[in-house]
Design a protein around this motif. Structure first.
Motif, short mmCIF file in Angstrom:
data_model
loop_
_atom_site.label_atom_id
_atom_site.label_comp_id
_atom_site.label_asym_id
_atom_site.label_seq_id
_atom_site.Cartn_x
_atom_site.Cartn_y
_atom_site.Cartn_z
N VAL A 1 0.85 -1.19 0.00
CA VAL A 1 0.00 0.00 0.00
C VAL A 1 0.89 1.24 0.00
O VAL A 1 1.87 1.32 0.74
CB VAL A 1 -0.91 0.01 1.24
N CYS A 2 0.54 2.20 -0.83
CA CYS A 2 1.27 3.48 -0.83
C CYS A 2 0.45 4.48 0.00
O CYS A 2 -0.73 4.69 -0.26
CB CYS A 2 1.42 3.98 -2.26
N GLY A 3 1.09 5.11 0.96
CA GLY A 3 0.41 6.11 1.80
C GLY A 3 0.71 7.52 1.35
O GLY A 3 0.55 8.47 2.11
N GLY A 4 1.15 7.69 0.09
CA GLY A 4 1.59 9.00 -0.37
C GLY A 4 0.47 10.01 -0.59
O GLY A 4 0.69 11.21 -0.51
N CYS A 5 -0.73 9.54 -0.90
CA CYS A 5 -1.85 10.48 -1.06
C CYS A 5 -3.15 9.76 -0.74
O CYS A 5 -3.15 8.56 -0.48
CB CYS A 5 -1.87 11.10 -2.46
N GLU A 6 -4.25 10.51 -0.80
CA GLU A 6 -5.53 9.99 -0.33
C GLU A 6 -6.06 8.79 -1.12
O GLU A 6 -7.01 8.14 -0.69
CB GLU A 6 -6.58 11.09 -0.37
N LEU A 7 -5.45 8.46 -2.29
CA LEU A 7 -5.93 7.31 -3.06
C LEU A 7 -5.50 5.99 -2.42
O LEU A 7 -6.11 4.95 -2.67
CB LEU A 7 -5.44 7.37 -4.51
N LEU A 8 -4.44 6.00 -1.62
CA LEU A 8 -3.94 4.82 -0.91
C LEU A 8 -3.93 3.58 -1.83
O LEU A 8 -4.57 2.56 -1.53
CB LEU A 8 -4.79 4.54 0.34
N CYS A 9 -3.21 3.70 -2.94
CA CYS A 9 -3.17 2.61 -3.92
C CYS A 9 -2.63 1.34 -3.28
O CYS A 9 -1.65 1.37 -2.54
CB CYS A 9 -2.29 3.01 -5.11
N GLU A 10 -3.26 0.20 -3.62
CA GLU A 10 -2.91 -1.06 -2.96
C GLU A 10 -2.19 -2.03 -3.88
O GLU A 10 -2.07 -3.20 -3.54
CB GLU A 10 -4.20 -1.75 -2.49
N ASP A 11 -1.75 -1.58 -5.05
CA ASP A 11 -1.25 -2.54 -6.02
C ASP A 11 0.23 -2.34 -6.34
O ASP A 11 0.69 -2.69 -7.42
CB ASP A 11 -2.08 -2.46 -7.31
N LEU A 12 0.99 -1.78 -5.41
CA LEU A 12 2.42 -1.60 -5.67
C LEU A 12 3.18 -2.87 -5.28
O LEU A 12 2.68 -3.67 -4.49
CB LEU A 12 2.95 -0.40 -4.89
N THR A 13 4.37 -3.04 -5.83
CA THR A 13 5.21 -4.18 -5.46
C THR A 13 6.60 -3.66 -5.11
O THR A 13 6.94 -2.52 -5.45
CB THR A 13 5.36 -5.16 -6.65
N GLN B 1 -4.68 12.74 -12.22
CA GLN B 1 -4.17 11.85 -13.27
C GLN B 1 -4.06 10.40 -12.79
O GLN B 1 -4.56 9.49 -13.46
CB GLN B 1 -2.84 12.37 -13.84
N PRO B 2 -3.42 10.13 -11.60
CA PRO B 2 -3.46 8.75 -11.10
C PRO B 2 -4.89 8.25 -10.87
O PRO B 2 -5.19 7.09 -11.11
CB PRO B 2 -2.70 8.81 -9.77
N PHE B 3 -5.76 9.15 -10.46
CA PHE B 3 -7.16 8.77 -10.24
C PHE B 3 -7.79 8.31 -11.56
O PHE B 3 -8.47 7.29 -11.63
CB PHE B 3 -7.92 9.96 -9.64
N LYS C 1 -6.23 7.17 -14.19
CA LYS C 1 -5.62 5.90 -14.63
C LYS C 1 -6.29 4.71 -13.93
O LYS C 1 -6.58 3.69 -14.55
CB LYS C 1 -4.13 5.95 -14.30
N ARG C 2 -6.54 4.85 -12.65
CA ARG C 2 -7.05 3.71 -11.88
C ARG C 2 -8.56 3.55 -11.94
O ARG C 2 -9.07 2.43 -11.89
CB ARG C 2 -6.64 3.84 -10.41
N PHE C 3 -9.28 4.66 -12.02
CA PHE C 3 -10.73 4.54 -11.83
C PHE C 3 -11.57 5.04 -13.00
O PHE C 3 -12.78 4.85 -13.01
CB PHE C 3 -11.15 5.28 -10.54
N GLY D 1 6.17 5.21 -11.29
CA GLY D 1 5.48 5.99 -12.32
C GLY D 1 4.66 7.11 -11.69
O GLY D 1 3.99 7.85 -12.39
N CYS D 2 4.70 7.23 -10.37
CA CYS D 2 3.98 8.29 -9.67
C CYS D 2 5.01 9.03 -8.81
O CYS D 2 5.60 8.43 -7.90
CB CYS D 2 2.87 7.68 -8.82
N ALA D 3 5.23 10.31 -9.10
CA ALA D 3 6.29 11.05 -8.41
C ALA D 3 6.04 11.12 -6.90
O ALA D 3 6.97 11.01 -6.09
CB ALA D 3 6.38 12.46 -8.99
N LEU D 4 4.77 11.26 -6.54
CA LEU D 4 4.43 11.38 -5.12
C LEU D 4 4.73 10.07 -4.38
O LEU D 4 5.20 10.08 -3.24
CB LEU D 4 2.94 11.71 -5.03
N SER D 5 4.47 8.99 -5.05
CA SER D 5 4.72 7.68 -4.45
C SER D 5 6.23 7.44 -4.32
O SER D 5 6.70 6.95 -3.27
CB SER D 5 4.10 6.60 -5.35
N ASP D 6 6.98 7.79 -5.35
CA ASP D 6 8.44 7.61 -5.27
C ASP D 6 8.99 8.44 -4.11
O ASP D 6 9.88 7.99 -3.39
CB ASP D 6 9.10 8.03 -6.60
S1 SF4 Z 1 -1.66 8.07 -6.61
FE1 SF4 Z 1 0.57 7.83 -6.32
S2 SF4 Z 1 1.00 8.80 -4.32
FE2 SF4 Z 1 -1.21 8.46 -4.45
S3 SF4 Z 1 -1.49 6.51 -3.38
FE3 SF4 Z 1 -1.37 6.07 -5.60
S4 SF4 Z 1 0.80 5.60 -5.95
FE4 SF4 Z 1 0.66 6.63 -3.96
#
Ligand code: SF4
Length: 432
Positions: A22-34, A160-162, A164-166, A43-48
């Motif tokens: 899980v990435c805690g970098g922003c409110e989307l809390l994406c659960e599919d990272l490895t 933009q990440p939103f 891509k995912r939703f 691919g997400c600057a905030l996550s990196d």
């Molecule tokens: S959009 Fe980026 S920063 Fe936000 S939770 Fe997903 S991977 Fe992390």
């Protein structure tokens, strides 16, 4: 696995190989990272940024000098109790459990509390709260909405990440149209992705016109351009089975856009499945648990933030007056306890206004310039080694998946030890 004080997060990444993270970098809390994507770039600057910051074995320090954690905790408790007016902030990069401990500590200290959520910094924050929203989770939008309307959303945010995912995945009923309303189109304009350039000043009128058309009521005669746009939106709505309206929480300083959108969504929801989703306009607020911070603060202290003095009997809510940034900039607080990573806006304010204050930072990072009175309580990495839950902004509880070990105590444990020490010291001071 061996760890040392020099161990870098990268050295330990293989421990959780293959496990979804899980990435805690922003409110989307994406659960599919490895671990692989974290190593090679997500691919997400905030996550990196979220995964690259933070040490696995951060030291505890007083005024820049390394000390054992217990000594740092004892000194921090003394300084908090001697403070005239402490402020507790940060919180959004930590777990629900940690925020609950922070609320107990705030009550004991009668501290000001604000997680620096963008909403508590604007005067009209309570407007949307009073009206109430019809909402749904992000997956509901992804799987069901065949029409997604972006209402004054800016592509420079986490939209933009939103997307891509939703938005890009195909919904169950097989096709999705989008409409972007505002100065820019969120998706490249095509016959299925419409864009209507609408000035900010016209957003409320447009929402009211669309609502009037849906309810077949007469609306105020305004420009024919706006009327034509309202007709086209109404036509798209008529052709859709399920509609999601996506907006940003704080793009609107008056609160009227939120108010008009909430009314429009509620009116739509009487006719067909429809809901609104609000995202932070500013993606980088220091962590992904903004919803958790405001929910726990509301439940425990009676307000989501901007609390001048914490009380479990119900605290005052003074948005745009006692938010963390303003309290620091007006120099009303003399001791700042930052729990978790520092939101960039707080960091900027502290650099300008908090040089003479006591700063206590419970975190896996310490990016502040040296403060005369700084205490750092080092804890295990928030991005790699912390267990617990965060609340996604649509209300879904997300469990973190730690994938690297740390010999340091968790942030929950460090904060609990600080709370115990404050209790002991309070008792000692009140004993004659
Ligand atoms: S959009 Fe980026 S920063 Fe936000 S939770 Fe997903 S991977 Fe992390």
């Amino acid at each position: 696995m061996k760890s040392s004080n020099n161990t870098t997060p990268d050295a330990l990444l293989d421990e959780g190989h293959g496990k979804p993270i899980v990435c805690g970098g922003c409110e989307l809390l994406c659960e599919d990272l490895t671990t692989q994507s974290i190593k090679s770039g997500t691919g997400c600057a905030l996550s990196d940024n979220w995964f690259s910051h933070g040490e696995l074995q951060p030291e505890s320090m007083i005024n820049g000098k390394k000390v054992p954690l217990t000594e740092a905790i004892n000194t921090a408790a003394q300084r908090l109790l001697s403070s005239r007016r402490p402020l507790i902030t940060g919180l959004v990069s930590t777990t629900i459990d940690t925020i609950q401990i922070a609320c107990t500590l705030a009550e004991k200290l009668h501290a000001a509390v604000d997680a620096n959520a963008p909403e508590t910094a604007i005067l009209t924050a309570p407007t949307a709260i009073r009206i109430g929203d019809v909402t749904a989770d992000f997956e509901e939008l992804r799987d069901r909405a065949d029409l997604a309307i972006f209402w004054d959303c800016s592509p420079s945010t986490n939209f933009q990440p939103f997307i891509k995912r939703f938005i890009r995945p195909t919904p169950q009923n097989n096709f999705r149209h989008t409409i972007s309303i505002g100065s820019t189109s969120l998706l490249p304009p095509t016959s299925h992705n419409l864009h209507f350039a609408v000035q900010k000043d016209d957003l409320v009128s447009l929402a009211r016109m669309v609502q009037a058309r849906l309810e077949q009521k007469a609306s105020r005669k305004l420009s024919s351009d706006l009327g034509n746009i309202a007709d086209k939106i109404k036509e798209s709505i008529d052709n859709a089975l399920c509609i999601g309206i996506i907006s940003s929480k704080t793009a609107d300083q008056t609160g009227l856009v939120s108010w008009s959108l909430s009314h429009l969504t509620r009116s739509l929801a009487h006719q067909k499945p429809s809901f609104g989703i609000r995202l932070n306009a500013e993606a980088n607020v220091g962590g992904g648990n903004c919803a958790g911070a405001s929910t726990v603060c509301t439940w425990r202290l009676g307000a989501p933030g901007a609390i001048p003095f914490a009380s479990n009997a119900g605290s005052e809510f003074l948005p745009a007056e006692t938010d963390a940034q303003r309290l620091i900039e007006r120099e009303e607080v003399d001791c700042i306890l930052i729990i978790g990573r520092i939101p960039s806006r707080i960091e900027d304010s502290m650099a300008k206004f908090a040089k003479q204050k006591t700063v206590i930072h419970v975190s896996d990072t310490f990016p502040l310039p040296e403060h005369g009175n700084s205490i750092r309580l080092g804890c295990a990495s928030l991005s790699h080694s912390t267990e617990g839950d965060m609340l996604r902004s649509d209300g879904r509880l997300i469990s973190l998946q730690p994938f690297a070990t740390s010999q340091q105590s968790s942030i929950q444990k460090v904060l609990n030890d600080l709370l115990d020490q404050v209790t002991v010291e309070t008792r000692r001071r009140s004993t004659p």
